[in-house]
Write a protein that holds these residues in place. Structure first.
Motif, short mmCIF file in Angstrom:
data_model
loop_
_atom_site.label_atom_id
_atom_site.label_comp_id
_atom_site.label_asym_id
_atom_site.label_seq_id
_atom_site.Cartn_x
_atom_site.Cartn_y
_atom_site.Cartn_z
N ASP A 111 0.81 -1.22 0.00
CA ASP A 111 0.00 0.00 0.00
C ASP A 111 0.84 1.27 0.00
OD1 ASP A 111 -2.36 -1.42 0.01
OD2 ASP A 111 -2.50 -1.48 2.19
N GLU A 112 2.13 1.15 0.30
CA GLU A 112 2.99 2.31 0.40
C GLU A 112 4.05 2.31 -0.70
OE1 GLU A 112 2.35 4.75 2.48
OE2 GLU A 112 0.64 3.59 3.22
N ILE A 113 4.55 3.49 -1.00
CA ILE A 113 5.64 3.64 -1.97
C ILE A 113 6.94 3.15 -1.33
CG2 ILE A 113 7.01 5.30 -3.28
CD1 ILE A 113 4.46 7.07 -3.37
N GLU A 114 7.71 2.39 -2.09
CA GLU A 114 9.00 1.90 -1.61
C GLU A 114 10.11 2.43 -2.51
OE1 GLU A 114 8.77 -2.34 -1.62
OE2 GLU A 114 7.12 -2.42 -0.19
N VAL A 115 11.22 2.81 -1.90
CA VAL A 115 12.37 3.34 -2.63
C VAL A 115 13.60 2.52 -2.30
CG1 VAL A 115 13.78 5.37 -3.11
CG2 VAL A 115 11.40 5.66 -2.41
N LYS A 125 28.43 8.16 -13.38
CA LYS A 125 28.14 9.59 -13.30
C LYS A 125 26.75 9.92 -12.76
CE LYS A 125 31.99 10.85 -15.48
NZ LYS A 125 33.01 11.74 -14.89
N ILE A 126 25.86 8.94 -12.66
CA ILE A 126 24.48 9.25 -12.30
C ILE A 126 23.98 8.35 -11.18
CG2 ILE A 126 23.85 10.19 -14.55
CD1 ILE A 126 22.78 7.56 -15.38
N ASP A 127 22.92 8.80 -10.52
CA ASP A 127 22.27 8.02 -9.47
C ASP A 127 21.13 7.19 -10.06
OD1 ASP A 127 23.85 9.10 -7.37
OD2 ASP A 127 22.56 10.88 -7.30
N PHE A 128 20.91 6.01 -9.48
CA PHE A 128 19.82 5.14 -9.91
C PHE A 128 18.96 4.76 -8.71
CE2 PHE A 128 22.75 4.63 -13.34
CZ PHE A 128 22.08 4.08 -14.42
N PHE A 129 17.65 4.90 -8.87
CA PHE A 129 16.73 4.48 -7.82
C PHE A 129 15.55 3.75 -8.44
CE2 PHE A 129 18.84 8.22 -6.06
CZ PHE A 129 19.19 7.79 -4.79
N GLN A 130 15.00 2.83 -7.68
CA GLN A 130 13.75 2.19 -8.06
C GLN A 130 12.64 2.67 -7.15
OE1 GLN A 130 12.41 -2.11 -7.27
NE2 GLN A 130 13.12 -2.24 -9.41
N LEU A 131 11.54 3.11 -7.75
CA LEU A 131 10.36 3.53 -7.01
C LEU A 131 9.27 2.50 -7.26
CD1 LEU A 131 10.22 7.33 -8.01
CD2 LEU A 131 11.35 6.30 -6.03
#
Length: 312
Positions: free
Chosen positions: A233-237, A278-284
């Motif tokens: 039910d909640e957003i996970e990062v 060079k960049i950041d990676f995240f999964q939402l």
């Protein structure tokens, strides 16, 4: 059907485009001389298609060109990073032909020119570009639209062109000032669908012009957010680390099935290797039982503000 038109010159994806087919989504420009980066023209591709195609396949791909057939619409040829040829099928809709020109054809052109096409939406936040990637239906354009509602700007929707500087800094070049949004998203944002043109006759997806919130200059790519659907039910990062970044860049390359047969595996690997440092990676991971685009946009902005504080 598309009628015979004189060539008009446009600008998109950082390239000049001379086209016999009207492309009203793109910025019309005037240039001296007749040389452009890309030429789009109509011709009869049926002999070439019949010579090279397999009855069970819709694509023919080699190192020189990519050709594909869309039933009821057209045959398309993309050649040498500078030429697109279209054979419209009798009765085809202009809108659908343009959709493939600005999507698959331009993605292939970019790849042939060794410009990395990422599949997603890119938004400008505080002078930097952030790419939102994900599977079809994940909500990429909807999340980008939520960020635009906060006053940020669109750089590209659907196909994100990425190039590297001499210092291997990835930059995103603006494509053209339009988003593609599903009817459901328009309703959530309280946008009247009658104000927008449907992209195809078969889908409830609409073209949304964003001229007033469109970036015109390339910006450094600072991060990639992968949007996926989840059961909670909640957003996970969570951060995406190490070799997973290679996989994600390959997976979210626009039309990645073109890479190997076009002889571009080494180029793609080397480009990815330089980018991931060079960049950041995240999964939402977002819940599917409620509309989360405003919450996700808040989360991204707050994450970037915290990161800026940490770096300062």
């Amino acid at each position: 059907m598309i009628g015979i038109e004189k060539k008009t010159v446009y600008e998109a994806f950082g390239l000049t485009v001379s086209s016999e087919i009207p492309l009203p989504e793109l910025l019309h420009i005037n240039i001296e001389g007749d040389k452009t980066d890309i030429v789009i023209e109509k011709d009869d591709l049926y002999p070439l298609w019949n010579e090279h195609s397999d009855p069970n396949e819709d694509f023919v791909i080699n190192k020189e060109w990519i050709m594909f057939h869309v039933s009821g619409t057209a045959i398309f040829l993309i050649q040498s990073g500078n030429r697109i040829v279209v054979s419209p099928i009798n009765g085809a809709y202009d809108d659908e032909i343009r959709l493939y020109i600005l999507g698959t054809c331009m993605g292939a052109i970019l790849m042939q020119r060794k410009i990395l096409p990422i599949h997603g939406s890119a938004v400008a936040i505080d002078g930097k570009a952030y790419a939102i990637v994900g599977d079809s239906g994940a909500g990429k354009s909807t999340l980008a639209s939520a960020l635009l509602k906060k006053g940020y700007q669109l750089i590209s929707d659907d196909v994100i062109p990425v190039t590297l500087t001499n210092e291997n800094v990835p930059f995103v070049t603006p494509s053209y000032p339009q988003q593609k949004l599903w009817l459901e998203s328009l309703k959530h944002f309280e946008m009247d669908s009658t104000n927008y043109q449907s992209l195809t006759v078969r889908e409830n997806k609409f073209a949304v012009p964003v001229q007033n919130q469109f970036v015109t200059d390339p910006l450094p790519l600072a991060g990639v957010f992968e949007l996926v659907k989840g059961d909670n039910d909640e957003i996970e990062v969570k951060p995406i680390e190490h070799l997973q970044r290679f996989y994600k860049l390959y997976y979210h390359t626009y039309r990645n099935s073109f890479i190997q047969q076009s002889g571009l595996m080494d180029w793609h690997f080397n480009t990815s290797a330089k980018m991931i440092k060079k960049i950041d990676f995240f999964q939402l991971r977002r819940p599917t039982n409620r509309f989360t685009a405003p919450d996700l946009s808040d989360l991204i902005v707050n994450m970037l503000k915290m990161e800026e504080i940490v770096h300062d």
